[in-house]
Motif scaffolding. Structure first.
Motif, PDB file in Angstrom:
ATOM      1  N   TYR A 143       0.926  -0.981  -0.016  1.00 11.91           N
ATOM      2  CA  TYR A 143      -0.165   0.002   0.034  1.00 11.91           C
ATOM      3  C   TYR A 143       0.866   1.292  -0.115  1.00 11.91           C
ATOM      4  CZ  TYR A 143      -3.519  -3.335   1.390  1.00 11.91           C
ATOM      5  OH  TYR A 143      -4.374  -4.501   1.306  1.00 11.91           O
ATOM      6  N   GLY A 144       0.475   2.068  -1.008  1.00 11.61           N
ATOM      7  CA  GLY A 144       1.454   3.327  -0.859  1.00 11.61           C
ATOM      8  C   GLY A 144       1.003   4.422  -0.346  1.00 11.61           C
ATOM      9  N   PHE A 145       0.000   4.503   0.379  1.00 14.77           N
ATOM     10  CA  PHE A 145      -0.563   5.406   1.232  1.00 14.77           C
ATOM     11  C   PHE A 145      -0.419   7.050   0.563  1.00 14.77           C
ATOM     12  CE2 PHE A 145       0.079   2.497   4.289  1.00 14.77           C
ATOM     13  CZ  PHE A 145      -1.194   2.556   5.109  1.00 14.77           C
ATOM     14  N   GLY A 146      -0.447   6.969  -0.784  1.00 11.61           N
ATOM     15  CA  GLY A 146      -0.919   8.077  -1.426  1.00 11.61           C
ATOM     16  C   GLY A 146       0.308   8.639  -2.262  1.00 11.61           C
ATOM     17  N   TRP A 147       1.548   8.180  -1.873  1.00 10.85           N
ATOM     18  CA  TRP A 147       2.745   8.660  -2.444  1.00 10.85           C
ATOM     19  C   TRP A 147       2.900   8.196  -4.031  1.00 10.85           C
ATOM     20  CZ3 TRP A 147       4.936  12.929  -2.099  1.00 10.85           C
ATOM     21  CH2 TRP A 147       6.212  13.229  -2.500  1.00 10.85           C
ATOM     22  N   PRO A 148       3.135   6.766  -4.122  1.00 12.46           N
ATOM     23  CA  PRO A 148       3.333   6.372  -5.462  1.00 12.46           C
ATOM     24  C   PRO A 148       1.944   6.489  -6.030  1.00 12.46           C
ATOM     25  CG  PRO A 148       3.326   4.510  -4.069  1.00 12.46           C
ATOM     26  CD  PRO A 148       3.440   5.867  -3.137  1.00 12.46           C
ATOM     27  N   ASP A 149       0.861   6.653  -5.363  1.00 15.28           N
ATOM     28  CA  ASP A 149      -0.310   6.686  -5.995  1.00 15.28           C
ATOM     29  C   ASP A 149      -0.634   8.120  -6.558  1.00 15.28           C
ATOM     30  OD1 ASP A 149      -1.387   3.959  -4.713  1.00 15.28           O
ATOM     31  OD2 ASP A 149      -0.599   5.413  -3.181  1.00 15.28           O
ATOM     32  N   ARG A 150       0.115   9.106  -6.116  1.00 16.48           N
ATOM     33  CA  ARG A 150      -0.111  10.352  -6.847  1.00 16.48           C
ATOM     34  C   ARG A 150       0.484  10.377  -8.087  1.00 16.48           C
ATOM     35  NH1 ARG A 150       5.149  10.058  -5.453  1.00 16.48           N
ATOM     36  NH2 ARG A 150       6.689  11.895  -6.124  1.00 16.48           N
ATOM     37  N   ILE A 151       1.654   9.796  -8.872  1.00 21.26           N
ATOM     38  CA  ILE A 151       2.026   9.742  -9.990  1.00 21.26           C
ATOM     39  C   ILE A 151       1.057   8.845 -10.844  1.00 21.26           C
ATOM     40  CG2 ILE A 151       3.811   8.948 -11.471  1.00 21.26           C
ATOM     41  CD1 ILE A 151       4.471  11.137  -9.484  1.00 21.26           C
ATOM     42  N   ASP A 152       0.478   7.791 -10.404  1.00 24.05           N
ATOM     43  CA  ASP A 152      -0.596   6.988 -11.021  1.00 24.05           C
ATOM     44  C   ASP A 152      -1.789   7.872 -11.284  1.00 24.05           C
ATOM     45  OD1 ASP A 152       1.237   4.660 -10.505  1.00 24.05           O
ATOM     46  OD2 ASP A 152      -0.042   3.977  -8.718  1.00 24.05           O
ATOM     47  N   LEU A 153      -2.239   8.728 -10.201  1.00 23.78           N
ATOM     48  CA  LEU A 153      -3.272   9.785 -10.593  1.00 23.78           C
ATOM     49  C   LEU A 153      -2.948  10.614 -11.636  1.00 23.78           C
ATOM     50  CD1 LEU A 153      -5.996  10.684  -9.568  1.00 23.78           C
ATOM     51  CD2 LEU A 153      -4.623  12.457  -8.025  1.00 23.78           C
ATOM     52  N   ILE A 154      -1.629  11.158 -11.612  1.00 20.41           N
ATOM     53  CA  ILE A 154      -1.428  12.040 -12.662  1.00 20.41           C
ATOM     54  C   ILE A 154      -1.586  11.351 -14.141  1.00 20.41           C
ATOM     55  CG2 ILE A 154       0.398  13.406 -13.894  1.00 20.41           C
ATOM     56  CD1 ILE A 154       1.076  14.328 -10.824  1.00 20.41           C
ATOM     57  N   ASP A 155      -1.023  10.070 -14.100  1.00 17.53           N
ATOM     58  CA  ASP A 155      -0.987   9.529 -15.369  1.00 17.53           C
ATOM     59  C   ASP A 155      -2.563   9.088 -15.799  1.00 17.53           C
ATOM     60  OD1 ASP A 155       1.691   9.556 -15.422  1.00 17.53           O
ATOM     61  OD2 ASP A 155       2.191   7.356 -14.689  1.00 17.53           O
ATOM     62  N   TRP A 156      -3.243   8.533 -14.698  1.00 16.38           N
ATOM     63  CA  TRP A 156      -4.675   8.554 -15.227  1.00 16.38           C
ATOM     64  C   TRP A 156      -5.518   9.703 -15.814  1.00 16.38           C
ATOM     65  CZ3 TRP A 156      -6.879   4.238 -15.857  1.00 16.38           C
ATOM     66  CH2 TRP A 156      -6.914   2.861 -15.145  1.00 16.38           C
ATOM     67  N   THR A 157      -5.064  10.908 -15.010  1.00 20.35           N
ATOM     68  CA  THR A 157      -5.493  12.208 -15.704  1.00 20.35           C
ATOM     69  C   THR A 157      -5.490  12.363 -17.128  1.00 20.35           C
ATOM     70  OG1 THR A 157      -5.479  12.935 -13.295  1.00 20.35           O
ATOM     71  CG2 THR A 157      -5.924  14.662 -15.065  1.00 20.35           C
ATOM     72  N   GLN A 158      -3.879  12.106 -17.266  1.00 20.54           N
ATOM     73  CA  GLN A 158      -3.486  12.365 -18.716  1.00 20.54           C
ATOM     74  C   GLN A 158      -4.228  11.208 -19.667  1.00 20.54           C
ATOM     75  OE1 GLN A 158       0.819  11.842 -18.008  1.00 20.54           O
ATOM     76  NE2 GLN A 158       1.060  14.043 -17.472  1.00 20.54           N
ATOM     77  N   ALA A 159      -4.549  10.032 -19.216  1.00 20.65           N
ATOM     78  CA  ALA A 159      -5.171   9.279 -20.030  1.00 20.65           C
ATOM     79  C   ALA A 159      -6.694   9.502 -20.208  1.00 20.65           C
ATOM     80  CB  ALA A 159      -5.086   7.817 -19.328  1.00 20.65           C
ATOM     81  N   LEU A 160      -7.235  10.180 -19.300  1.00 20.31           N
ATOM     82  CA  LEU A 160      -8.773  10.603 -19.328  1.00 20.31           C
ATOM     83  C   LEU A 160      -8.661  11.771 -20.215  1.00 20.31           C
ATOM     84  CD1 LEU A 160      -9.783  10.367 -15.719  1.00 20.31           C
ATOM     85  CD2 LEU A 160     -10.706   9.130 -17.633  1.00 20.31           C
ATOM     86  N   VAL A 161      -7.720  12.903 -20.017  1.00 22.56           N
ATOM     87  CA  VAL A 161      -7.700  13.893 -21.019  1.00 22.56           C
ATOM     88  C   VAL A 161      -7.339  13.547 -22.435  1.00 22.56           C
ATOM     89  CG1 VAL A 161      -6.247  16.010 -21.759  1.00 22.56           C
ATOM     90  CG2 VAL A 161      -7.147  15.497 -19.350  1.00 22.56           C
ATOM     91  N   LYS A 162      -6.554  12.535 -22.679  1.00 20.19           N
ATOM     92  CA  LYS A 162      -6.537  11.822 -24.073  1.00 20.19           C
ATOM     93  C   LYS A 162      -7.734  11.402 -24.732  1.00 20.19           C
ATOM     94  CE  LYS A 162      -3.544   8.863 -26.780  1.00 20.19           C
ATOM     95  NZ  LYS A 162      -2.157   7.855 -26.786  1.00 20.19           N
ATOM     96  N   LYS A 163      -8.590  10.769 -23.697  1.00 20.87           N
ATOM     97  CA  LYS A 163      -9.800   9.978 -24.235  1.00 20.87           C
ATOM     98  C   LYS A 163     -10.975  11.208 -24.345  1.00 20.87           C
ATOM     99  CE  LYS A 163     -13.210   6.642 -21.893  1.00 20.87           C
ATOM    100  NZ  LYS A 163     -13.232   5.641 -23.147  1.00 20.87           N
ATOM    101  N   LEU A 164     -10.990  11.876 -23.536  1.00 21.73           N
ATOM    102  CA  LEU A 164     -12.133  13.007 -23.370  1.00 21.73           C
ATOM    103  C   LEU A 164     -11.855  14.559 -24.026  1.00 21.73           C
ATOM    104  CD1 LEU A 164     -13.336  12.626 -19.754  1.00 21.73           C
ATOM    105  CD2 LEU A 164     -14.476  11.418 -21.751  1.00 21.73           C
ATOM    106  N   GLY A 165     -10.417  14.922 -24.375  1.00 26.21           N
ATOM    107  CA  GLY A 165     -10.159  16.015 -25.077  1.00 26.21           C
ATOM    108  C   GLY A 165      -9.314  16.969 -24.183  1.00 26.21           C
ATOM    109  N   PRO A 166      -8.413  17.808 -24.833  1.00 19.71           N
ATOM    110  CA  PRO A 166      -7.564  18.453 -23.915  1.00 19.71           C
ATOM    111  C   PRO A 166      -8.149  19.754 -23.142  1.00 19.71           C
ATOM    112  CG  PRO A 166      -7.340  19.018 -26.390  1.00 19.71           C
ATOM    113  CD  PRO A 166      -8.525  17.718 -26.267  1.00 19.71           C
TER     114      PRO A 166
END
Length: 319
Positions: A143-166
């Protein structure tokens, strides 16, 4: 002869101390960091909630709502090679707004349907709910308690932006560990400009501070040196240390508006910690405290006020 005897005794004591530290570090790593059931949290008085809250969590209509939705399961490969999983649900009408809902420790993505139902049905948002690494269907043996997860969150966001538009307008809304995750992400240089607002419900300031508090409260132990040796072991096995995993350092650099929410009766993550985060935030920030609410209980005990607060906050920061 006596001096030699004392030297041997001193060496023996040092060896015993080091052995205790190693054993203790592995014990606490297994207890809190390694993926798996955490029996030590059962019957923890600091996590007791009201009957009203339990009824909402276990039998609320949001559960049936989640079960009938046609979520699109998305996957993402993390930068260190883990397969992560999340659930996307488009809004009923086309919109450029999307909320990313991040769950707490030992939880899973769809539990955030407690909030997702309101964002989707009442605010008209696209919603996305990821399983944090080590949780739900996401890979990871810790369990990362948010720290490695913060980078995962940023990558998820970039994937969503790519999917939904800039031009997408993104909101982060996290609970407990998920709240720490979104705050930790806010201080990154690569923080996506599409993220217009953050809502952090019951966050902690840092992993070290959280564990230090809980070690004292549950085991009557001081943080040093055992917590520091456990942190070193975590750095070796999971790639992060407790002191570097700081939401406080992140919000001191944040540019995005942040709404903090916390129960005034929270004894698992004391309310004063969110107050300090609020005071140290460099961006525009608001604080909403709920009387009588324990950890993560604010929405259950003050739904109407909670919804009004996030409505007003988002109308100012995500239009």
């Amino acid at each position: 002869m006596i001096r030699k005897h004392w030297k041997k005794l001193l060496v023996l004591l040092v060896i015993i101390f080091l052995v205790i530290q190693v054993i203790g570090s592995f014990f606490f790593y297994e207890l809190a960091i390694k993926r798996g059931p955490k029996d030590f949290l059962q019957n923890n008085a600091d996590l007791e909630v009201s009957d009203q809250t339990m009824e909402l969590f276990l039998n609320g209509d949001w559960i049936d709502w989640v079960n009938v939705q046609q979520f699109e399961q998305l996957t993402l490969t993390s930068r260190d090679g883990l397969q992560l999983s999340g659930y996307y649900l488009p809004a009923s009408k086309p919109t450029d707004k999307v909320v990313v809902l991040t769950h707490g420790y030992l939880g899973h993505a769809k539990q955030m349907g407690l909030f997702g139902q309101y964002y989707h049905n009442n605010l008209g948002y696209n919603i996305f709910m990821p399983d944090a690494r080590g949780h739900g269907k996401s890979e990871g043996n810790y369990y990362g308690f948010g720290w490695p997860d913060r980078i995962d969150l940023i990558d998820w966001t970039q994937a969503l932006v790519k999917k939904l538009g800039p031009d997408s307008k993104v909101v982060y809304h996290g609970l407990s560990m998920g709240a720490a995750t979104v705050l930790m992400a806010s201080g990154e240089d690569e923080f996506p400009h599409q993220v217009k607002a953050i809502i952090a419900d019951s966050p902690y300031m840092s992993v070290y501070q959280l564990f230090a508090y809980q070690m004292n409260r549950m085991f009557y132990l001081p943080a040093f040196p055992l917590l520091d040796s456990t942190s070193l072991l975590t750095k070796i096995r999971a790639g992060y240390s407790f002191r570097e995993a700081s939401a406080l350092k992140a919000v001191e650099k944040a540019d995005v508006p942040i709404l903090y929410i916390h129960g005034e009766s929270d004894t698992f993550v004391p309310t004063k910690l969110t107050k300090e985060l609020y005071q140290q935030t460099s961006s525009d920030a608001e604080l909403f405290l709920v009387p009588g609410a324990n950890h993560g209980e604010s929405f259950a005990l003050a739904q109407d006020e909670y919804k009004v607060k996030i409505d007003h906050f988002l109308s100012r920061n995500n239009n």
